[in-house]
Design a protein around this motif. Structure first.
Motif, PDB file in Angstrom:
ATOM      1  N   THR A  74       0.822  -1.209   0.000  1.00 24.25           N
ATOM      2  CA  THR A  74       0.000   0.000   0.000  1.00 24.25           C
ATOM      3  C   THR A  74       0.857   1.260   0.000  1.00 24.25           C
ATOM      4  OG1 THR A  74      -0.135   0.129   2.437  1.00 24.25           O
ATOM      5  CG2 THR A  74      -1.781  -1.226   1.308  1.00 24.25           C
ATOM      6  N   HIS A  75       2.170   1.119   0.186  1.00 23.81           N
ATOM      7  CA  HIS A  75       3.059   2.281   0.155  1.00 23.81           C
ATOM      8  C   HIS A  75       3.246   2.815  -1.261  1.00 23.81           C
ATOM      9  CE1 HIS A  75       5.143   0.423   3.966  1.00 23.81           C
ATOM     10  NE2 HIS A  75       3.977   0.985   4.247  1.00 23.81           N
ATOM     11  N   LEU A  76       2.935   1.991  -2.268  1.00 25.02           N
ATOM     12  CA  LEU A  76       3.178   2.396  -3.651  1.00 25.02           C
ATOM     13  C   LEU A  76       2.242   3.531  -4.056  1.00 25.02           C
ATOM     14  CD1 LEU A  76       3.433  -1.134  -5.353  1.00 25.02           C
ATOM     15  CD2 LEU A  76       5.295   0.300  -4.526  1.00 25.02           C
ATOM     16  N   ASP A  77       2.804   4.536  -4.744  1.00 26.03           N
ATOM     17  CA  ASP A  77       1.956   5.612  -5.253  1.00 26.03           C
ATOM     18  C   ASP A  77       1.948   5.657  -6.777  1.00 26.03           C
ATOM     19  OD1 ASP A  77       4.403   6.659  -5.930  1.00 26.03           O
ATOM     20  OD2 ASP A  77       4.190   8.525  -4.777  1.00 26.03           O
ATOM     21  N   ASN A  78       2.528   4.632  -7.410  1.00 28.56           N
ATOM     22  CA  ASN A  78       2.533   4.505  -8.858  1.00 28.56           C
ATOM     23  C   ASN A  78       1.384   3.589  -9.265  1.00 28.56           C
ATOM     24  OD1 ASN A  78       3.194   3.182 -11.466  1.00 28.56           O
ATOM     25  ND2 ASN A  78       5.073   4.414 -11.361  1.00 28.56           N
ATOM     26  N   ASP A  79       0.402   4.134  -9.985  1.00 24.46           N
ATOM     27  CA  ASP A  79      -0.806   3.374 -10.313  1.00 24.46           C
ATOM     28  C   ASP A  79      -0.494   2.110 -11.101  1.00 24.46           C
ATOM     29  OD1 ASP A  79      -2.377   5.240  -9.033  1.00 24.46           O
ATOM     30  OD2 ASP A  79      -2.904   6.342 -10.856  1.00 24.46           O
ATOM     31  N   ARG A  80       0.427   2.186 -12.049  1.00 22.16           N
ATOM     32  CA  ARG A  80       0.764   1.003 -12.856  1.00 22.16           C
ATOM     33  C   ARG A  80       1.373  -0.088 -11.985  1.00 22.16           C
ATOM     34  NH1 ARG A  80       5.498  -0.703 -14.810  1.00 22.16           N
ATOM     35  NH2 ARG A  80       6.519   1.311 -14.451  1.00 22.16           N
ATOM     36  N   LEU A  81       2.324   0.279 -11.138  1.00 25.35           N
ATOM     37  CA  LEU A  81       2.978  -0.723 -10.298  1.00 25.35           C
ATOM     38  C   LEU A  81       2.031  -1.280  -9.246  1.00 25.35           C
ATOM     39  CD1 LEU A  81       6.474   0.947  -9.847  1.00 25.35           C
ATOM     40  CD2 LEU A  81       5.850  -0.954 -11.341  1.00 25.35           C
ATOM     41  N   ARG A  82       1.140  -0.436  -8.731  1.00 27.41           N
ATOM     42  CA  ARG A  82       0.153  -0.926  -7.774  1.00 27.41           C
ATOM     43  C   ARG A  82      -0.778  -1.931  -8.438  1.00 27.41           C
ATOM     44  NH1 ARG A  82      -1.031   3.681  -5.488  1.00 27.41           N
ATOM     45  NH2 ARG A  82      -2.759   4.185  -6.869  1.00 27.41           N
ATOM     46  N   SER A  83      -1.175  -1.659  -9.688  1.00 27.10           N
ATOM     47  CA  SER A  83      -2.041  -2.588 -10.420  1.00 27.10           C
ATOM     48  C   SER A  83      -1.323  -3.901 -10.707  1.00 27.10           C
ATOM     49  CB  SER A  83      -2.492  -1.938 -11.731  1.00 27.10           C
ATOM     50  OG  SER A  83      -3.260  -2.822 -12.492  1.00 27.10           O
ATOM     51  N   GLU A  84      -0.040  -3.809 -11.068  1.00 28.59           N
ATOM     52  CA  GLU A  84       0.736  -5.025 -11.322  1.00 28.59           C
ATOM     53  C   GLU A  84       0.844  -5.872 -10.056  1.00 28.59           C
ATOM     54  OE1 GLU A  84       4.483  -3.766 -12.827  1.00 28.59           O
ATOM     55  OE2 GLU A  84       3.701  -3.203 -14.808  1.00 28.59           O
ATOM     56  N   LEU A  85       1.052  -5.231  -8.926  1.00 27.57           N
ATOM     57  CA  LEU A  85       1.155  -5.967  -7.668  1.00 27.57           C
ATOM     58  C   LEU A  85      -0.176  -6.624  -7.316  1.00 27.57           C
ATOM     59  CD1 LEU A  85       3.034  -6.694  -5.308  1.00 27.57           C
ATOM     60  CD2 LEU A  85       2.259  -4.621  -4.153  1.00 27.57           C
ATOM     61  N   GLN A  86      -1.272  -5.924  -7.542  1.00 32.98           N
ATOM     62  CA  GLN A  86      -2.595  -6.498  -7.283  1.00 32.98           C
ATOM     63  C   GLN A  86      -2.841  -7.703  -8.175  1.00 32.98           C
ATOM     64  OE1 GLN A  86      -5.061  -3.040  -7.914  1.00 32.98           O
ATOM     65  NE2 GLN A  86      -4.819  -2.299  -5.799  1.00 32.98           N
ATOM     66  N   SER A  87      -2.349  -7.658  -9.403  1.00 33.08           N
ATOM     67  CA  SER A  87      -2.494  -8.801 -10.314  1.00 33.08           C
ATOM     68  C   SER A  87      -1.709 -10.005  -9.810  1.00 33.08           C
ATOM     69  CB  SER A  87      -2.009  -8.420 -11.720  1.00 33.08           C
ATOM     70  OG  SER A  87      -2.816  -7.403 -12.263  1.00 33.08           O
ATOM     71  N   MET A  88      -0.541  -9.745  -9.219  1.00 35.55           N
ATOM     72  CA  MET A  88       0.243 -10.842  -8.634  1.00 35.55           C
ATOM     73  C   MET A  88      -0.514 -11.498  -7.489  1.00 35.55           C
ATOM     74  SD  MET A  88       4.218  -9.601  -8.487  1.00 35.55           S
ATOM     75  CE  MET A  88       4.688 -11.165  -7.726  1.00 35.55           C
ATOM     76  N   PHE A  89      -1.136 -10.680  -6.648  1.00 34.99           N
ATOM     77  CA  PHE A  89      -1.913 -11.223  -5.538  1.00 34.99           C
ATOM     78  C   PHE A  89      -3.111 -12.026  -6.037  1.00 34.99           C
ATOM     79  CE2 PHE A  89       0.276  -8.064  -2.827  1.00 34.99           C
ATOM     80  CZ  PHE A  89       0.573  -8.873  -1.743  1.00 34.99           C
ATOM     81  N   ALA A  90      -3.677 -11.623  -7.170  1.00 35.47           N
ATOM     82  CA  ALA A  90      -4.813 -12.349  -7.733  1.00 35.47           C
ATOM     83  C   ALA A  90      -4.376 -13.693  -8.313  1.00 35.47           C
ATOM     84  CB  ALA A  90      -5.495 -11.502  -8.807  1.00 35.47           C
ATOM     85  N   ALA A  91      -3.144 -13.751  -8.823  1.00 36.49           N
ATOM     86  CA  ALA A  91      -2.662 -14.960  -9.486  1.00 36.49           C
ATOM     87  C   ALA A  91      -1.994 -15.939  -8.527  1.00 36.49           C
ATOM     88  CB  ALA A  91      -1.680 -14.583 -10.589  1.00 36.49           C
ATOM     89  N   ILE A  92      -1.441 -15.432  -7.425  1.00 37.22           N
ATOM     90  CA  ILE A  92      -0.669 -16.251  -6.489  1.00 37.22           C
ATOM     91  C   ILE A  92      -1.224 -16.079  -5.087  1.00 37.22           C
ATOM     92  CG2 ILE A  92       1.605 -16.591  -5.432  1.00 37.22           C
ATOM     93  CD1 ILE A  92       2.830 -15.446  -8.010  1.00 37.22           C
ATOM     94  N   GLU A  93      -1.524 -17.180  -4.435  1.00 36.61           N
ATOM     95  CA  GLU A  93      -1.938 -17.083  -3.027  1.00 36.61           C
ATOM     96  C   GLU A  93      -0.706 -16.739  -2.195  1.00 36.61           C
ATOM     97  OE1 GLU A  93      -3.981 -19.646   0.611  1.00 36.61           O
ATOM     98  OE2 GLU A  93      -3.725 -20.566  -1.367  1.00 36.61           O
ATOM     99  N   PRO A  94      -0.688 -15.551  -1.587  1.00 31.29           N
ATOM    100  CA  PRO A  94       0.527 -15.129  -0.883  1.00 31.29           C
ATOM    101  C   PRO A  94       0.671 -15.829   0.460  1.00 31.29           C
ATOM    102  CG  PRO A  94      -1.196 -13.511  -0.553  1.00 31.29           C
ATOM    103  CD  PRO A  94      -1.765 -14.551  -1.486  1.00 31.29           C
ATOM    104  N   ILE A  95       1.880 -15.760   0.996  1.00 33.56           N
ATOM    105  CA  ILE A  95       2.042 -16.139   2.392  1.00 33.56           C
ATOM    106  C   ILE A  95       1.525 -14.993   3.255  1.00 33.56           C
ATOM    107  CG2 ILE A  95       3.956 -17.726   2.037  1.00 33.56           C
ATOM    108  CD1 ILE A  95       5.884 -15.523   2.741  1.00 33.56           C
ATOM    109  N   LYS A  96       1.309 -15.274   4.526  1.00 31.83           N
ATOM    110  CA  LYS A  96       0.752 -14.275   5.428  1.00 31.83           C
ATOM    111  C   LYS A  96       1.777 -13.904   6.502  1.00 31.83           C
ATOM    112  CE  LYS A  96      -4.105 -15.650   4.868  1.00 31.83           C
ATOM    113  NZ  LYS A  96      -3.870 -15.777   3.440  1.00 31.83           N
TER     114      LYS A  96
END
Length: 264
Positions: free
Chosen positions: A211-233
């Motif tokens: 959530t520290h990211l302020d770059n819309d493109r990079l934030r969207s790319e990171l959200q796509s990673m979370f959608a594709a990969i179940e992260p660790i907690k």
């Protein structure tokens, strides 16, 4: 008795208790830091939690007040020498000397190098690297002076970005590569004094770091990673830290990379 059965049974009972340990955790107002604090308090440790957000630290302490361990919130900005010095005095007065340090504070501010965001560079270097050094130096006298029949530990939270290339995360990756290198060098200096150093490198982890990211493109790319990969907690990192610091005093897990299965 089967071959190695006695050694196996001994390893089960060789886990070191945390009820006699005193820990300091940075970055404890959220994410991995707060999860690690909760786990150590639940195991009976006395824990000082450091972070910049007083309200979050107080909420964490209130929620863990009934645990078997003790928790002391200490509002601290680790980029401030004065804050760290004051924190050491507060912790020593409240809990005594420290034998376990978890450097979990960190920020991730990604942008292309061509953007020249020196404010982000300075924040990441000051927090991820210089702040870690500042806190470590402050508590080294405690760690080096511990009794050698019980372990003393430094846990540094790095990242797989220390090794894996992520475009536009260059400075963040550089700070984490520095933490990984620093951990190795720390170990050469203080292992002879019975202090273990463990470098933990998480992969994609579900915390507020993104959530520290302020770059819309990079934030969207990171959200796509979370959608594709179940992260660790964060609790997975806390579980790992618990395992590392409860090994017998002669055992040092020097570097551990922990990844989501689909990222491995």
């Amino acid at each position: 008795m089967l071959y190695f059965e006695s050694e196996f049974m001994e390893s089960i009972t060789n886990s070191m208790p945390l009820s006699n340990r005193t820990a300091v955790i940075t970055g404890a107002s959220g994410g991995m830091g707060s999860a690690i604090a909760a786990r150590l308090v639940a195991e009976g440790a006395a824990v000082a939690v450091l972070g910049r957000r007083t309200e979050k630290l107080d909420q964490l302490a209130a929620g863990l007040s009934d645990g078997p361990g003790r928790i002391v919130p200490v509002t601290t900005d680790i980029t401030s020498e004065t804050d760290v010095e004051a924190a050491v005095a507060t912790i020593h007065e409240a809990l005594g000397e420290v034998d376990l340090l978890v450097n979990a504070a960190g920020v991730m501010l990604a942008n292309p190098l061509s953007d020249g965001r020196s404010d982000e560079w300075e924040t990441m270097i000051e927090t991820n690297l210089t702040g870690l050094l500042r806190v470590t130096r402050a508590f080294l006298p405690d760690l080096l002076g511990h009794k050698h029949d019980v372990p003393a530990d430094i846990i540094n939270i790095s990242s797989i970005a220390a090794h894996v290339v992520f475009p536009d995360y260059a400075v963040y990756a550089a700070t984490k590569a520095a933490v990984t290198a620093l951990s190795a060098m720390q170990r050469t200096e203080i292992a002879r004094d019975g202090v273990r150093v463990t470098n933990i490198e998480p992969g994609l982890t579900d915390t507020e770091l993104g959530t520290h990211l302020d770059n819309d493109r990079l934030r969207s790319e990171l959200q796509s990673m979370f959608a594709a990969i179940e992260p660790i907690k964060a609790v997975d990192i806390a579980d790992l830290v618990h395992y590392v610091v409860t090994r017998p005093a002669n055992v040092n897990l020097r570097q551990v990379m922990i990844l989501p299965t689909l990222q491995a």
